[in-house]
Enzyme design. Structure first.
Site, PDB file in Angstrom:
ATOM      1  N   ASP A 113       1.189  -5.153  14.809  1.00 54.31           N
ATOM      2  CA  ASP A 113       0.095  -6.017  14.343  1.00 54.31           C
ATOM      3  C   ASP A 113      -0.631  -6.630  15.536  1.00 54.31           C
ATOM      4  OD1 ASP A 113      -0.402  -7.367  11.280  1.00 54.31           O
ATOM      5  OD2 ASP A 113      -1.409  -8.356  12.963  1.00 54.31           O
ATOM      6  N   TRP A 148       6.415  -7.065   4.362  1.00 57.06           N
ATOM      7  CA  TRP A 148       6.763  -5.657   4.104  1.00 57.06           C
ATOM      8  C   TRP A 148       7.915  -5.218   5.009  1.00 57.06           C
ATOM      9  CZ3 TRP A 148       2.365  -1.665   2.807  1.00 57.06           C
ATOM     10  CH2 TRP A 148       1.648  -2.113   1.692  1.00 57.06           C
ATOM     11  N   LYS A 199      -3.375   0.701   2.094  1.00 58.61           N
ATOM     12  CA  LYS A 199      -4.278  -0.196   1.360  1.00 58.61           C
ATOM     13  C   LYS A 199      -5.711   0.279   1.567  1.00 58.61           C
ATOM     14  CE  LYS A 199      -4.672  -4.753   2.552  1.00 58.61           C
ATOM     15  NZ  LYS A 199      -4.127  -5.838   1.751  1.00 58.61           N
ATOM     16  N   GLY A 258       5.142 -10.255   8.083  1.00 59.12           N
ATOM     17  CA  GLY A 258       6.428  -9.544   8.056  1.00 59.12           C
ATOM     18  C   GLY A 258       7.036  -9.339   6.681  1.00 59.12           C
ATOM     19  N   ASP A 295      -3.136  -3.579  19.032  1.00 58.99           N
ATOM     20  CA  ASP A 295      -4.197  -3.089  18.152  1.00 58.99           C
ATOM     21  C   ASP A 295      -3.932  -1.613  17.856  1.00 58.99           C
ATOM     22  OD1 ASP A 295      -6.598  -2.172  17.043  1.00 58.99           O
ATOM     23  OD2 ASP A 295      -7.785  -3.598  18.210  1.00 58.99           O
ATOM     24  N   ASP A 328      -0.926  -1.831   5.523  1.00 58.37           N
ATOM     25  CA  ASP A 328      -1.512  -2.895   4.700  1.00 58.37           C
ATOM     26  C   ASP A 328      -2.652  -3.530   5.505  1.00 58.37           C
ATOM     27  OD1 ASP A 328      -1.651  -4.496   2.430  1.00 58.37           O
ATOM     28  OD2 ASP A 328      -0.092  -5.890   3.076  1.00 58.37           O
TER      29      ASP A 328
HETATM   30  C1  LIG Z   1      -2.653  -8.258   4.611  1.00 61.12           C
HETATM   31  S1  LIG Z   1      -2.035  -8.521   6.201  1.00 61.12           S
HETATM   32  C2  LIG Z   1      -0.508  -7.648   6.170  1.00 61.12           C
HETATM   33  C3  LIG Z   1       0.583  -8.334   5.384  1.00 61.12           C
HETATM   34  C4  LIG Z   1       1.943  -7.672   5.550  1.00 61.12           C
HETATM   35  N1  LIG Z   1       1.984  -6.380   4.868  1.00 61.12           N
HETATM   36  C5  LIG Z   1       3.065  -8.525   5.020  1.00 61.12           C
HETATM   37  O1  LIG Z   1       3.689  -8.120   4.054  1.00 61.12           O
HETATM   38  O2  LIG Z   1       3.348  -9.578   5.607  1.00 61.12           O
HETATM   39  C6  LIG Z   1      -3.071  -7.456   7.154  1.00 61.12           C
HETATM   40  C7  LIG Z   1      -2.730  -7.408   8.633  1.00 61.12           C
HETATM   41  O3  LIG Z   1      -3.476  -6.351   9.258  1.00 61.12           O
HETATM   42  C8  LIG Z   1      -3.561  -6.720  10.620  1.00 61.12           C
HETATM   43  N2  LIG Z   1      -4.555  -5.898  11.336  1.00 61.12           N
HETATM   44  C9  LIG Z   1      -5.882  -5.821  11.109  1.00 61.12           C
HETATM   45  N3  LIG Z   1      -6.469  -4.983  11.996  1.00 61.12           N
HETATM   46  C10 LIG Z   1      -5.474  -4.513  12.783  1.00 61.12           C
HETATM   47  C11 LIG Z   1      -5.453  -3.626  13.909  1.00 61.12           C
HETATM   48  N4  LIG Z   1      -6.578  -3.053  14.362  1.00 61.12           N
HETATM   49  N5  LIG Z   1      -4.267  -3.371  14.503  1.00 61.12           N
HETATM   50  C12 LIG Z   1      -3.127  -3.966  14.054  1.00 61.12           C
HETATM   51  N6  LIG Z   1      -3.092  -4.818  12.989  1.00 61.12           N
HETATM   52  C13 LIG Z   1      -4.244  -5.081  12.370  1.00 61.12           C
HETATM   53  C14 LIG Z   1      -3.939  -8.191  10.547  1.00 61.12           C
HETATM   54  O4  LIG Z   1      -3.685  -8.858  11.781  1.00 61.12           O
HETATM   55  C15 LIG Z   1      -3.072  -8.684   9.400  1.00 61.12           C
HETATM   56  O5  LIG Z   1      -1.896  -9.305   9.863  1.00 61.12           O
END
Ligand SMILES: C[S@@+](CC[C@H](N)C(=O)[O-])C[C@H]1O[C@@H](n2cnc3c(N)ncnc32)[C@H](O)[C@@H]1O
Length: 234
Positions: free
Chosen positions: A75, A57, A157, A55, A93, A117
């Site tokens: 997420d 961002w 990203k 959370g 998802d 991200d």
């Molecule tokens: C680097 S973290 C994000 C950090 C976030 N921007 C923050 O500031 O807290 C990447 C996130 O992408 C999510 N993610 C990966 N594949 C996903 C998908 N198919 N659907 C939703 N979220 C996904 C992961 O669960 C993870 O929490």
């Protein structure tokens, strides 16, 4: 002074700063730095955050948007409540059509900023990790095609590598303005970069991958090469 030592100190610095300033992740500073450079939240009211857990961002966006606005975070993982009345979260998802449909209902084609991200779980085989990451970035692009205002900002990203070069070209086919940026808060050793894009083109074309998916939905039968685009199962 060894440069590795300097990087570690820098990472520790952002980690500590996040703790002190009440941000859930050091990633918050990446978004703050993106905003400081590109002013992505100026006049923004509606923001979509894909891959939003834990959370960091969401917190930054919630602070920056105009009164009466909304930040929607999605997420795979549950996001602990932020106790901010302009933030809503969905656990799901982003690749799932039902989740995409739910997101659409909130925005009705009106997002000022769409940011992703998203990153898959890293398995350590670079080609696979990189392909999966870009696959997520392409899904974010597909959502932006439908939901972003024409003058809205798209922040995504990407992991650098062969597929990333193709993806940047796809963004150039979709947006008039496309820039590559590595925020200082992003670890120097990491292959991540952010692409900041703006102004959707009127006669834009989505990546070939989505055309194949859409045709498959209509035909209900496989197309040659479809296995390349199926859910890679992470
Ligand atoms: C680097 S973290 C994000 C950090 C976030 N921007 C923050 O500031 O807290 C990447 C996130 O992408 C999510 N993610 C990966 N594949 C996903 C998908 N198919 N659907 C939703 N979220 C996904 C992961 O669960 C993870 O929490």
């Amino acid at each position: 002074m060894p440069s590795r030592w300097i990087h570690e100190r820098k990472n520790e610095h952002y980690h500590q700063k996040a703790k002190e300033e009440g941000y859930r992740s050091r990633a918050s500073y990446k978004l703050i730095q993106i905003h400081n450079k590109f002013k992505v939240f100026d006049d923004a009211k509606y923001v979509l955050d894909l891959g939003a857990a834990p959370g960091g961002w969401l917190q930054v966006a919630a602070e920056k948007i105009e009164d009466g606005g909304l930040v929607l975070g999605v997420d795979l993982q549950k996001i602990k409540p932020l106790w901010a009345d302009n933030v809503i979260t969905i656990e799901g998802d982003v690749r799932d059509q039902a989740v995409q449909a739910e997101v659409m209902e909130y925005f009705d084609g009106k997002a000022d900023v769409i940011m992703s991200d998203m990153a898959p779980d890293i398995i350590g085989q670079w080609e696979v990790d990189q392909y999966r990451q870009i696959h997520l970035a392409r899904i974010a692009l597909k959502i932006a095609d439908k939901l972003l205002k024409r003058t809205g900002w798209f922040i995504v990203k990407v992991f650098q590598g062969g597929e990333h070069v193709k993806y940047v070209q796809e963004l150039k086919d979709m947006f008039e303005y496309v820039r590559n940026y590595k925020p200082p808060a992003s670890r120097k050793q990491s292959a991540e970069r952010y692409i900041i894009a703006r102004n959707l083109k009127k006669n834009r074309k989505l990546p070939r991958e989505f055309k194949a998916e859409e045709e498959q939905e209509e035909d209900e039968g496989p197309l040659p090469g479809d296995q390349l685009f199926q859910d890679p199962g992470y």
